[in-house]
Write a protein that holds these residues in place. Structure first.
Motif, PDB file in Angstrom:
ATOM      1  N   MET A   1       0.652  -1.134  -0.093  1.00  0.00           N
ATOM      2  CA  MET A   1      -0.023  -0.063   0.017  1.00  0.00           C
ATOM      3  C   MET A   1       0.809   1.118   0.046  1.00  0.00           C
ATOM      4  N   GLU A   2       1.807   1.236   0.866  1.00  0.00           N
ATOM      5  CA  GLU A   2       2.686   2.291   0.957  1.00  0.00           C
ATOM      6  C   GLU A   2       3.482   2.593  -0.349  1.00  0.00           C
TER       7      GLU A   2
ATOM      8  N   TYR B   1       0.813   8.775  -6.010  1.00  0.00           N
ATOM      9  CA  TYR B   1       0.931  10.251  -5.872  1.00  0.00           C
ATOM     10  C   TYR B   1       2.042  10.931  -6.558  1.00  0.00           C
ATOM     11  N   ASN B   2       3.261  10.316  -6.466  1.00  0.00           N
ATOM     12  CA  ASN B   2       4.328  11.167  -7.203  1.00  0.00           C
ATOM     13  C   ASN B   2       4.085  10.987  -8.698  1.00  0.00           C
ATOM     14  N   SER B   3       3.377  10.216  -9.206  1.00  0.00           N
ATOM     15  CA  SER B   3       3.242  10.095 -10.764  1.00  0.00           C
ATOM     16  C   SER B   3       2.606  11.475 -11.058  1.00  0.00           C
TER      17      SER B   3
ATOM     18  N   LYS C   1      -8.233   8.849   0.142  1.00  0.00           N
ATOM     19  CA  LYS C   1      -7.922   9.039   1.605  1.00  0.00           C
ATOM     20  C   LYS C   1      -6.859   8.169   2.000  1.00  0.00           C
ATOM     21  N   LEU C   2      -6.770   6.905   1.503  1.00  0.00           N
ATOM     22  CA  LEU C   2      -5.721   5.940   1.954  1.00  0.00           C
ATOM     23  C   LEU C   2      -4.644   6.437   1.107  1.00  0.00           C
TER      24      LEU C   2
ATOM     25  N   ALA D   1       0.860   7.915   1.287  1.00  0.00           N
ATOM     26  CA  ALA D   1       1.632   8.571   0.729  1.00  0.00           C
ATOM     27  C   ALA D   1       2.358   9.915   1.383  1.00  0.00           C
ATOM     28  N   LYS D   2       1.465  10.531   1.992  1.00  0.00           N
ATOM     29  CA  LYS D   2       1.823  11.890   2.518  1.00  0.00           C
ATOM     30  C   LYS D   2       1.687  11.807   4.047  1.00  0.00           C
ATOM     31  N   GLY D   3       1.211  10.835   4.692  1.00  0.00           N
ATOM     32  CA  GLY D   3       1.232  10.667   5.958  1.00  0.00           C
ATOM     33  C   GLY D   3       0.160  11.680   6.861  1.00  0.00           C
TER      34      GLY D   3
END
Length: 379
Positions: free
Chosen positions: A147-148, A155-157, A192-193, A198-200
């Motif tokens: 998941m992480e 996210y970074n894409s 949300k996940l 990805a961002k904490g």
């Protein structure tokens, strides 16, 4: 076992209908939902490309996706199965073949073999749908390591809609610490996940996918993580049995954790019906409470202090997702009742919110008739 399909729970009402003369990338319905004719035509166009170049994995992916979504409009359609048989001859054991087999067997025991094989073969470059499906699979398996890993890549894409992320961030912002969010649908669960892994952000919140609660491995992971004893589930033979099991699981989580519990407004009336008498609108979410309280006061606080909504007035990234437009319009549905209060008690706040909601609609790419109905709410 009942098939679990997370995609398209959030129904998109805007269909893009256009003349088709060439094959187009088949996108997830949360990005761009099309009509039945579109998918039927694209299936033929991509079929011809794949057959003319049998080693073109991207052609096979789009061919399969078009056939898969075509089936949504006609459950008796077997084209997707035909595509799989062709793929088995052309590109057996490939990432795309394992991906397609996972889609076919999703929710059944056979799916895991294909999913695990595909995840080991993840290509360096993936599209939104690739990220989405494997992130959802990792989530239902309680595989936090993947998941992480996938969330950060996703996210970074830069592929994910900032509008959808922003809306989901605001939902979380309006929840109490350690709250539980109960919902269905990619556009209200995945972001949300993703923000958590990805961002904490908002890692204290528990995000629960209702449709996954029928899966034993998901329940075991979730109940263990939240420190709650898992209830007994009866064998499910009918939809009513599945619904009862989901209700039992949600109740066990709500009561067992003692955490503030919130339900998505996108669940629909029937899904939220067992709790409807004790759900209080706090803005973008519905909070469960055994006792009445001044939820309108909380709603005002969320709108004024918690939600970040200026992006609805002016943004510097295009809103390309249908679900992003739907979520933007939902601010009007959920917050327009504040206007009357502000008009009588705080004219400055009235002008502030009216401007935000008006701009939100002006910037929404939705059919004009529907837009006008929304505008009636903020006159």
């Amino acid at each position: 076992m009942k098939k679990i399909i997370l995609l398209a729970t959030l129904v998109i009402t805007v269909l893009h209908i256009s003349a088709q003369t060439k094959a187009e990338e088949i996108k997830s319905p949360i990005v761009s939902e099309q009509d039945a004719d579109y998918y039927a035509t694209q299936t033929v166009l991509w079929r011809d490309i794949a057959r003319s170049n049998p080693k073109d994995e991207q052609a096979w992916k789009n061919y399969f996706r078009a056939a898969w979504y075509k089936k949504w409009n006609n459950q008796a359609d077997t084209t997707a199965n035909d595509v799989l048989r062709e793929m088995e001859q052309a590109i057996p054991g490939s990432y795309i073949y394992n991906y397609a087999c996972y889609r076919k067997y999703m929710g059944q025991d056979e799916c895991h073999l294909y999913a695990q094989a595909a995840i080991k073969q993840l290509p360096e470059t993936m599209d939104q749908h690739d990220y989405n499906i494997w992130f959802c699979y990792a989530a239902q398996m309680g595989d936090e390591e993947n998941m992480e890993r996938i969330a950060k890549r996703y996210y970074n894409s830069g592929l994910y809609s900032p509008y959808v992320l922003q809306y989901n961030y605001n939902e979380l912002q309006g929840m109490e610490e350690n709250g539980i969010y109960i919902g269905n649908g990619d556009a209200i669960l995945v972001p949300k996940l993703m923000m958590q892994y990805a961002k904490g952000l908002h890692r204290d919140k528990a995000i629960v996918c209702m449709s996954f609660l029928v899966l034993k491995h998901y329940r075991e992971y979730l109940f263990k993580k939240l420190g709650v004893e898992m209830p007994e589930f009866k064998e499910a033979k009918t939809q009513a049995d599945y619904d009862e099991n989901v209700f039992r699981a949600v109740e066990a989580l709500r009561k067992g954790t003692g955490r503030p519990t919130y339900f998505s407004t996108f669940n629909g009336i029937e899904i939220n019906k067992p709790w409807e008498d004790k759900l209080y609108n706090e803005g973008l979410t519905l909070k469960y409470s055994d006792k009445p309280y001044d939820n309108f006061k909380v709603k005002r606080k969320n709108a004024e202090e918690c939600y970040l909504m200026e992006y609805l007035i002016e943004s510097f990234s295009p809103n390309k997702w249908d679900s992003g437009n739907r979520l933007n319009a939902n601010y009007v549905v959920m917050l327009s009742d504040l206007l009357e209060y502000y008009k009588e008690n705080n004219i400055k706040r009235y002008k502030w919110l009216h401007r935000i909601l008006t701009k939100s609609l002006d910037n929404c790419d939705i059919e004009e008739e529907r837009k006008q109905r929304y505008k009636e709410l903020i006159k």
